[in-house]
Design an enzyme around this catalytic site. Sequence first.
Site, short mmCIF file in Angstrom:
data_model
loop_
_atom_site.label_atom_id
_atom_site.label_comp_id
_atom_site.label_asym_id
_atom_site.label_seq_id
_atom_site.Cartn_x
_atom_site.Cartn_y
_atom_site.Cartn_z
N HIS A 168 1.81 2.90 -3.38
CA HIS A 168 0.83 3.60 -4.21
C HIS A 168 1.25 5.05 -4.45
CE1 HIS A 168 -2.49 0.96 -5.17
NE2 HIS A 168 -2.42 0.44 -3.97
N ASP B 273 -7.30 -6.39 -4.49
CA ASP B 273 -7.00 -5.34 -5.46
C ASP B 273 -7.26 -5.78 -6.88
OD1 ASP B 273 -6.24 -3.36 -3.72
OD2 ASP B 273 -4.09 -3.72 -3.91
N GLU C 85 -9.61 1.81 5.03
CA GLU C 85 -10.00 1.30 3.72
C GLU C 85 -9.79 -0.21 3.65
OE1 GLU C 85 -8.76 2.03 -0.98
OE2 GLU C 85 -7.40 2.63 0.63
N HIS C 86 -8.57 -0.66 3.97
CA HIS C 86 -8.25 -2.09 4.00
C HIS C 86 -7.89 -2.46 5.44
CE1 HIS C 86 -6.86 -0.59 -0.02
NE2 HIS C 86 -7.64 -1.59 -0.42
N GLN D 143 0.82 -1.21 0.00
CA GLN D 143 0.00 0.00 0.00
C GLN D 143 0.85 1.26 0.00
OE1 GLN D 143 -3.45 -0.08 -0.45
NE2 GLN D 143 -2.70 -2.12 -0.91
N HIS E 25 -52.00 19.47 0.65
CA HIS E 25 -51.90 18.01 0.80
C HIS E 25 -53.25 17.44 1.22
CE1 HIS E 25 -47.64 18.67 0.50
NE2 HIS E 25 -47.32 17.42 0.80
#
Length: 422
Positions: A254, A353, A319-320, A251, A412
């Site tokens: 990235h 992934d 996230e992970h 990770q 209404h």
Amino acid sequence: MRIIEYKNLKSSFFENTKKSEMPIVNEIIKSVRKYGDWAVKEYTKKFDKVILRQIRVKADEIQEAFQKVEPGLLKILDRARLNIERFSRVQLRQLKDFAEEITPGVIAEQRVIPINRIGIYVPGGRYSLVSTVLMCGVPAIVAGVREVVLCSPPTYHNTIHPTILATARLIGVKEIYKIGGAQAIAAMAYGTETIRPVDKIFGPGNAYVTFAKKMVFGDVGIDFIAGPSEIMIIADGSAEPEIIAADLLSQAEHDIDAIPVLVTTSHLLTKKVDAEIKKLLTVLKTGEIAKKALNKNGLIILVKNIEQAIEIANKKAPEHLEIQLKNADRYVDRLENYGSLFVGKYSAEVLGDYCAGINHTLPTNSSARYTGGLHIKDFLKLQTVLKVTKKGLINLGTIAEELSKIEGLSGHTRAIKIREAN
């Protein structure tokens, strides 16, 4: 990586990363809306250093790219496609049309209908992110989206990387444009002379792309406002340091803003992981990027017990999230907030992934507290239908009348009474 004890963990660790304003993005969006293709070409020349004569990729260009890709790689891509497709079809089976008689004479229905036209943004940059094509394109097609558009910057010899084009062809995407950055998001959102606007935009990108998606949201739908990639690993003394280090680096590579975090009960594991990371950084091609991410955001949190680790994970909502623990399955139900959960040493996050079937487009920046990852439903509209007979109106009319009186909405009330008298 910095090592801290749980008691010294600052509240700022759990705070959302605030995104700064980007005036240039607002300028790009306004320009594309006003000047269309001309603005797209000008920004492509400015940012990508490419002079575009034609924005759309021709069919023969796509076919040529497909033929350039090795057959073995195409088979690998197709295997990944099949797994993502299989998981997407199972998700789709959970969403069905139905009709329910709520009370005599009142039928409420749900209709599951695909979005008509969607756009996928695939980043360019150093590598061809074929996984983005698969993760966004395959569920769209399974959902029955009629028109799928793909935009990617022409950063590979003044065009889109052939592997991206080949992957698009493999899954059935034919409408492709050589546009990147905020100008691609604006073009998909509002249209130009060449591109018809889409209904919803999917896919990751840099800070400019992300901010552009935020700016056009409301005029079109979007998948997420995504931040830097995150991984949190909860591990005890039974974990293998080589695996932990490899996953943190997977990770960290990235980009320099990636957030790799290890939460562990073992002092010995921290030393072994740190040593393994230093060793791997010398051999990874992406070592320089990973090292910067580790120095900037890498963190090892020492906890007294797994309960503290679970508390951190549920509050951070990464996230992970990986759990590398003895008897890991026993902790799964206690973990509530994450994009995707990876259980046990063989459940590599990298499989998620690429090819395990689950989607890798996941919530970041703690948004996993209230949402999950990309789902087949994100390509669908769940619409409701109401059918009422005179008997049904009699059953419900009084309720609606009284509630409208409470809210002071006399129009209404009249809408019900006029039907009762009919």
